[in-house]
Write a protein that holds these residues in place. Sequence first.
Motif, PDB file in Angstrom:
ATOM      1  N   ASP A   1       0.982  -1.240   0.014  1.00 23.38           N
ATOM      2  CA  ASP A   1       0.058   0.009   0.122  1.00 23.38           C
ATOM      3  C   ASP A   1       0.683   1.235   0.065  1.00 23.38           C
ATOM      4  N   CYS A   2       1.892   1.414   0.733  1.00 19.23           N
ATOM      5  CA  CYS A   2       2.826   2.449   0.920  1.00 19.23           C
ATOM      6  C   CYS A   2       3.447   2.667  -0.414  1.00 19.23           C
ATOM      7  N   TYR A   3       3.942   1.939  -1.191  1.00 18.01           N
ATOM      8  CA  TYR A   3       4.523   1.797  -2.620  1.00 18.01           C
ATOM      9  C   TYR A   3       3.367   2.399  -3.414  1.00 18.01           C
ATOM     10  N   ARG A   4       2.319   1.920  -3.272  1.00 17.30           N
ATOM     11  CA  ARG A   4       1.390   2.293  -4.096  1.00 17.30           C
ATOM     12  C   ARG A   4       1.043   3.836  -4.060  1.00 17.30           C
ATOM     13  N   PHE A   5       0.903   4.239  -2.807  1.00 14.94           N
ATOM     14  CA  PHE A   5       0.513   5.520  -2.431  1.00 14.94           C
ATOM     15  C   PHE A   5       1.592   6.609  -3.070  1.00 14.94           C
ATOM     16  N   ALA A   6       2.911   6.316  -2.842  1.00 17.17           N
ATOM     17  CA  ALA A   6       3.789   7.196  -3.493  1.00 17.17           C
ATOM     18  C   ALA A   6       3.631   7.163  -4.989  1.00 17.17           C
ATOM     19  N   LEU A   7       3.737   6.092  -5.528  1.00 14.15           N
ATOM     20  CA  LEU A   7       3.755   5.972  -6.905  1.00 14.15           C
ATOM     21  C   LEU A   7       2.405   6.580  -7.600  1.00 14.15           C
ATOM     22  N   SER A   8       1.269   6.523  -6.824  1.00 14.47           N
ATOM     23  CA  SER A   8       0.243   7.175  -7.609  1.00 14.47           C
ATOM     24  C   SER A   8       0.062   8.534  -7.483  1.00 14.47           C
ATOM     25  N   ASN A   9       1.106   9.382  -7.033  1.00  8.17           N
ATOM     26  CA  ASN A   9       1.217  10.843  -7.087  1.00  8.17           C
ATOM     27  C   ASN A   9       1.873  10.899  -8.557  1.00  8.17           C
ATOM     28  N   PRO A  10       1.118  11.708  -9.332  1.00  6.65           N
ATOM     29  CA  PRO A  10       1.509  12.122 -10.890  1.00  6.65           C
ATOM     30  C   PRO A  10       2.981  12.803 -10.703  1.00  6.65           C
ATOM     31  N   ASN A  11       3.343  13.364  -9.761  1.00  6.12           N
ATOM     32  CA  ASN A  11       4.717  14.184  -9.738  1.00  6.12           C
ATOM     33  C   ASN A  11       5.783  13.042  -9.546  1.00  6.12           C
ATOM     34  N   VAL A  12       5.522  11.892  -8.811  1.00  7.91           N
ATOM     35  CA  VAL A  12       6.590  10.716  -8.739  1.00  7.91           C
ATOM     36  C   VAL A  12       6.831   9.959  -9.802  1.00  7.91           C
ATOM     37  N   ASN A  13       8.097  10.107 -10.225  1.00  7.38           N
ATOM     38  CA  ASN A  13       8.343   9.119 -11.293  1.00  7.38           C
ATOM     39  C   ASN A  13       8.617   7.675 -10.814  1.00  7.38           C
ATOM     40  N   ALA A  14       9.498   7.233  -9.627  1.00  7.86           N
ATOM     41  CA  ALA A  14       9.846   6.081  -9.182  1.00  7.86           C
ATOM     42  C   ALA A  14      10.028   6.453  -7.655  1.00  7.86           C
ATOM     43  N   CYS A  15      10.049   5.226  -6.789  1.00  4.70           N
ATOM     44  CA  CYS A  15      10.333   5.268  -5.464  1.00  4.70           C
ATOM     45  C   CYS A  15      11.556   4.255  -5.228  1.00  4.70           C
ATOM     46  N   TRP A  16      12.098   4.188  -4.169  1.00  6.48           N
ATOM     47  CA  TRP A  16      13.086   3.111  -3.707  1.00  6.48           C
ATOM     48  C   TRP A  16      12.228   2.034  -2.800  1.00  6.48           C
ATOM     49  N   ALA A  17      12.536   0.870  -2.906  1.00  6.11           N
ATOM     50  CA  ALA A  17      11.988  -0.241  -2.127  1.00  6.11           C
ATOM     51  C   ALA A  17      13.171  -0.554  -1.202  1.00  6.11           C
ATOM     52  N   GLY A  18      13.107  -0.622   0.189  1.00  9.79           N
ATOM     53  CA  GLY A  18      14.143  -1.353   1.216  1.00  9.79           C
ATOM     54  C   GLY A  18      13.948  -2.448   1.688  1.00  9.79           C
ATOM     55  N   ALA A  19      13.960  -3.362   0.763  1.00 11.25           N
ATOM     56  CA  ALA A  19      13.293  -4.793   1.002  1.00 11.25           C
ATOM     57  C   ALA A  19      14.442  -5.487   1.751  1.00 11.25           C
ATOM     58  N   LYS A  20      14.472  -5.950   2.592  1.00  8.71           N
ATOM     59  CA  LYS A  20      15.765  -7.048   3.128  1.00  8.71           C
ATOM     60  C   LYS A  20      15.582  -8.657   3.249  1.00  8.71           C
ATOM     61  N   ASN A  21      14.520  -9.050   2.689  1.00 12.55           N
ATOM     62  CA  ASN A  21      14.060 -10.483   2.366  1.00 12.55           C
ATOM     63  C   ASN A  21      13.390 -10.522   1.150  1.00 12.55           C
ATOM     64  N   ALA A  22      13.071 -11.877   1.122  1.00 15.62           N
ATOM     65  CA  ALA A  22      12.165 -12.314  -0.057  1.00 15.62           C
ATOM     66  C   ALA A  22      10.637 -11.893   0.197  1.00 15.62           C
ATOM     67  N   SER A  23      10.175 -11.905   1.414  1.00 18.49           N
ATOM     68  CA  SER A  23       8.690 -11.518   1.669  1.00 18.49           C
ATOM     69  C   SER A  23       8.728 -10.003   1.462  1.00 18.49           C
ATOM     70  N   GLU A  24       9.616  -9.234   1.909  1.00 21.39           N
ATOM     71  CA  GLU A  24       9.477  -7.744   1.783  1.00 21.39           C
ATOM     72  C   GLU A  24       9.582  -7.308   0.274  1.00 21.39           C
ATOM     73  N   LEU A  25      10.501  -7.977  -0.577  1.00 15.68           N
ATOM     74  CA  LEU A  25      10.534  -7.883  -1.848  1.00 15.68           C
ATOM     75  C   LEU A  25       9.241  -8.228  -2.630  1.00 15.68           C
ATOM     76  N   ASP A  26       8.540  -9.249  -2.112  1.00 18.59           N
ATOM     77  CA  ASP A  26       7.239  -9.581  -2.843  1.00 18.59           C
ATOM     78  C   ASP A  26       6.319  -8.473  -2.648  1.00 18.59           C
ATOM     79  N   ALA A  27       6.325  -7.939  -1.496  1.00 20.10           N
ATOM     80  CA  ALA A  27       5.366  -6.597  -1.274  1.00 20.10           C
ATOM     81  C   ALA A  27       5.694  -5.503  -2.102  1.00 20.10           C
ATOM     82  N   ALA A  28       6.752  -5.463  -2.372  1.00 22.17           N
ATOM     83  CA  ALA A  28       7.510  -4.280  -3.226  1.00 22.17           C
ATOM     84  C   ALA A  28       6.647  -4.741  -4.632  1.00 22.17           C
ATOM     85  N   LEU A  29       7.226  -5.784  -5.209  1.00 17.91           N
ATOM     86  CA  LEU A  29       6.662  -6.282  -6.594  1.00 17.91           C
ATOM     87  C   LEU A  29       5.257  -6.469  -6.727  1.00 17.91           C
ATOM     88  N   ALA A  30       4.393  -6.724  -5.645  1.00 16.03           N
ATOM     89  CA  ALA A  30       2.910  -6.728  -5.749  1.00 16.03           C
ATOM     90  C   ALA A  30       2.552  -5.233  -6.065  1.00 16.03           C
TER      91      ALA A  30
END
Length: 295
Positions: free
Chosen positions: A207-236
């Motif tokens: 949800d947090c990544y989607r919130f940031a990327l939903s702003n039309p002024n934002v081109n990209a955001c960084w994910a600070g994943a530290k394991n496979a499950s956190e990476l899955d959340a970012a990819l989702a």
Amino acid sequence: MSASWSPVRLGKSDLEVVPLGIASGYDLPGREVERAFERGVDFFYWGTARRPDFGAAVRRLALKNRERMKIVIQSYARSGDSIGSSLDKALAKLGLGYADMLLLGWWNLPPHDAILDAAADLVRRGRARKVMVSCHHRPTFPRLARDPRIDALMIRYNAAHPGAEKDVFPHLSEPRPGIVTYTTTSWGQLLDRALVPPGERVPTATDCYRFALSNPNVNACWAGAKNASELDAALAALDAGPMSEDELAWMRRVGVAVRDATGKATRVVGMNFADRVINLVSGFGFRATSDLPRE
């Protein structure tokens, strides 16, 4: 990868990236870095904390896929002469011939001309393709955005810290720089049940990544994943696409509650002590933007 967000152009830059990138500082295993690339992520940040396994994965991937990767290398160098050596050391560590973006780190006030000229020279010589600047002081960003030597800006933005919507985004002149955001979960505070009002759903990292990327002024955001499950959340977040208006309103309600609970001000009107110390190290003295002459 069937991402709902297509690759985006980073503002002034001609670089195109899948709009969610992976940062090096959170112990994400190298095999997961490679899995992210296989899922379509092409944006990688070799930043403050440079984990060896992350770097080894980038190096392996670049052997066959360099043109598909967009790699950001950060430098905290505070003199024009040292920026090149800082970049070269990082490139050697990753086995790369160039960085797609040279990130000048933590400039609360606009870097001196010697710094930006040195960065521009590295671009001319092919050691970097573009220049990005990170900053912790929102009133400085509009000044950075006007400099033709700067292609992109890195800024904190999340539901608990939305001040860029008033202090930065409306004040960016054309041609607009690329905007890349960080601290998307507000250091995990937005995911903390104890900080979320009763009756409200607790956000996920997705949800947090989607919130940031939903702003039309934002081109990209960084994910600070530290394991496979956190990476899955970012990819989702890539697969889920932009938030609806109802979802954005919910995230804003949660953000206000988290900000109030943690004592964070809605609007930054000055720099804290650490920021002023950085300015001192950067050669500005113990000053903030408000201390400088008006343009």
